[in-house]
Design a protein around this motif. Structure first.
Motif, PDB file in Angstrom:
ATOM      1  N   GLY A  10       0.814  -1.204   0.000  1.00 11.50           N
ATOM      2  CA  GLY A  10       0.000   0.000   0.000  1.00 11.50           C
ATOM      3  C   GLY A  10       0.847   1.254   0.000  1.00 11.50           C
ATOM      4  O   GLY A  10       2.047   1.213  -0.268  1.00 11.50           O
ATOM      5  N   ARG A 122     -13.279  -5.254 -14.575  1.00 11.51           N
ATOM      6  CA  ARG A 122     -13.081  -4.985 -13.142  1.00 11.51           C
ATOM      7  C   ARG A 122     -14.375  -5.236 -12.366  1.00 11.51           C
ATOM      8  O   ARG A 122     -14.343  -5.798 -11.268  1.00 11.51           O
ATOM      9  N   MET A 126     -14.844  -7.860  -9.289  1.00  9.70           N
ATOM     10  CA  MET A 126     -15.337  -7.460  -7.968  1.00  9.70           C
ATOM     11  C   MET A 126     -16.573  -8.277  -7.584  1.00  9.70           C
ATOM     12  O   MET A 126     -16.705  -8.688  -6.432  1.00  9.70           O
ATOM     13  N   GLU A 154     -17.058  -2.791  -2.427  1.00 12.82           N
ATOM     14  CA  GLU A 154     -16.665  -3.077  -3.810  1.00 12.82           C
ATOM     15  C   GLU A 154     -16.610  -1.801  -4.638  1.00 12.82           C
ATOM     16  O   GLU A 154     -15.692  -1.614  -5.447  1.00 12.82           O
ATOM     17  N   LEU A 157     -13.398  -0.108  -3.693  1.00 15.10           N
ATOM     18  CA  LEU A 157     -12.189  -0.847  -4.053  1.00 15.10           C
ATOM     19  C   LEU A 157     -11.967  -0.975  -5.559  1.00 15.10           C
ATOM     20  O   LEU A 157     -10.834  -1.130  -6.008  1.00 15.10           O
ATOM     21  N   LYS A 160      -9.189   0.871  -7.209  1.00 15.41           N
ATOM     22  CA  LYS A 160      -7.889   0.606  -6.581  1.00 15.41           C
ATOM     23  C   LYS A 160      -7.328   1.850  -5.887  1.00 15.41           C
ATOM     24  O   LYS A 160      -6.298   2.387  -6.294  1.00 15.41           O
ATOM     25  N   LYS A 162      -5.488   4.424  -3.250  1.00 12.88           N
ATOM     26  CA  LYS A 162      -4.221   4.389  -2.521  1.00 12.88           C
ATOM     27  C   LYS A 162      -4.466   4.143  -1.040  1.00 12.88           C
ATOM     28  O   LYS A 162      -3.725   3.443  -0.382  1.00 12.88           O
TER      29      LYS A 162
END
Length: 177
Positions: A10, A122, A126, A154, A157, A160, A162
């Motif tokens: 991360g 994506r 998910m 979801e 996320l 993606k 940081k």
């Protein structure tokens, strides 16, 4: 070895002399915190002690009175919430009731102007991750509370982020053994 591995998982978040004043009231005072990539940190304290305020500052929803927020040693104070790469799960989930489960998940990716093929791939990933493929065409009102909570995660996320701050992350969870 453990710190090196965590850094690969991360992004580092550092708060330097973070203060938020609301008139004469100090909501957050002189916070210095360094969170390594992949590290999990819990903020504990009574209601009104500044936990949510601190998360809003990190996310860019409010600007601190003084101090700096850095991601990977780069200041992000000048960036808007949408430019920081922070995913935040709100306690009320902030789902779009007029959209399907799949559309909710893909929303952030669309806002990032990703190509339709990447968005579809994506979203499929998910849905599979949470075993919710059969719910793809359902709306918020048609799924259970825990499914809404999974969907909210979801949605955040999928692009993606940081950093993933969560307020009251254990609220509304079903106990499963």
């Amino acid at each position: 070895k453990g710190k090196k591995m965590a850094a690969q998982l991360g992004h580092r978040v550092r708060l330097e002399v973070m203060t938020q004043e609301l008139g004469n009231f100090v909501a957050v005072g002189d916070i210095n915190q360094d969170v390594a990539g992949g590290e999990l940190v819990a903020l504990l304290g009574p209601s009104g002690c500044g936990k949510s305020t601190l998360l809003r500052i990190i996310s860019g929803f409010i600007r601190q009175t003084q101090g700096r927020v850095l991601f990977d040693d780069q200041p992000v104070d000048h960036l808007s919430a949408s430019q920081r790469g922070v995913g935040i799960v709100f306690q009320n989930y902030a789902l779009f009731p007029h959209m399907t489960v799949a559309q909710n998940i893909g929303f952030g990716l669309e806002m990032l102007c990703q190509p339709r093929e990447q968005i579809n791939a994506r979203v499929a990933d998910m849905l599979k991750l949470e075993r919710m493929e059969e719910l793809a065409d359902q709306r918020k009102s048609q799924i259970s509370g825990w499914q809404q909570q999974s969907l909210a995660l979801e949605l955040v996320l999928a692009p993606k982020p940081k950093v993933l701050p969560r307020g009251s992350p254990l609220a509304h969870l079903d106990v499963k053994f």
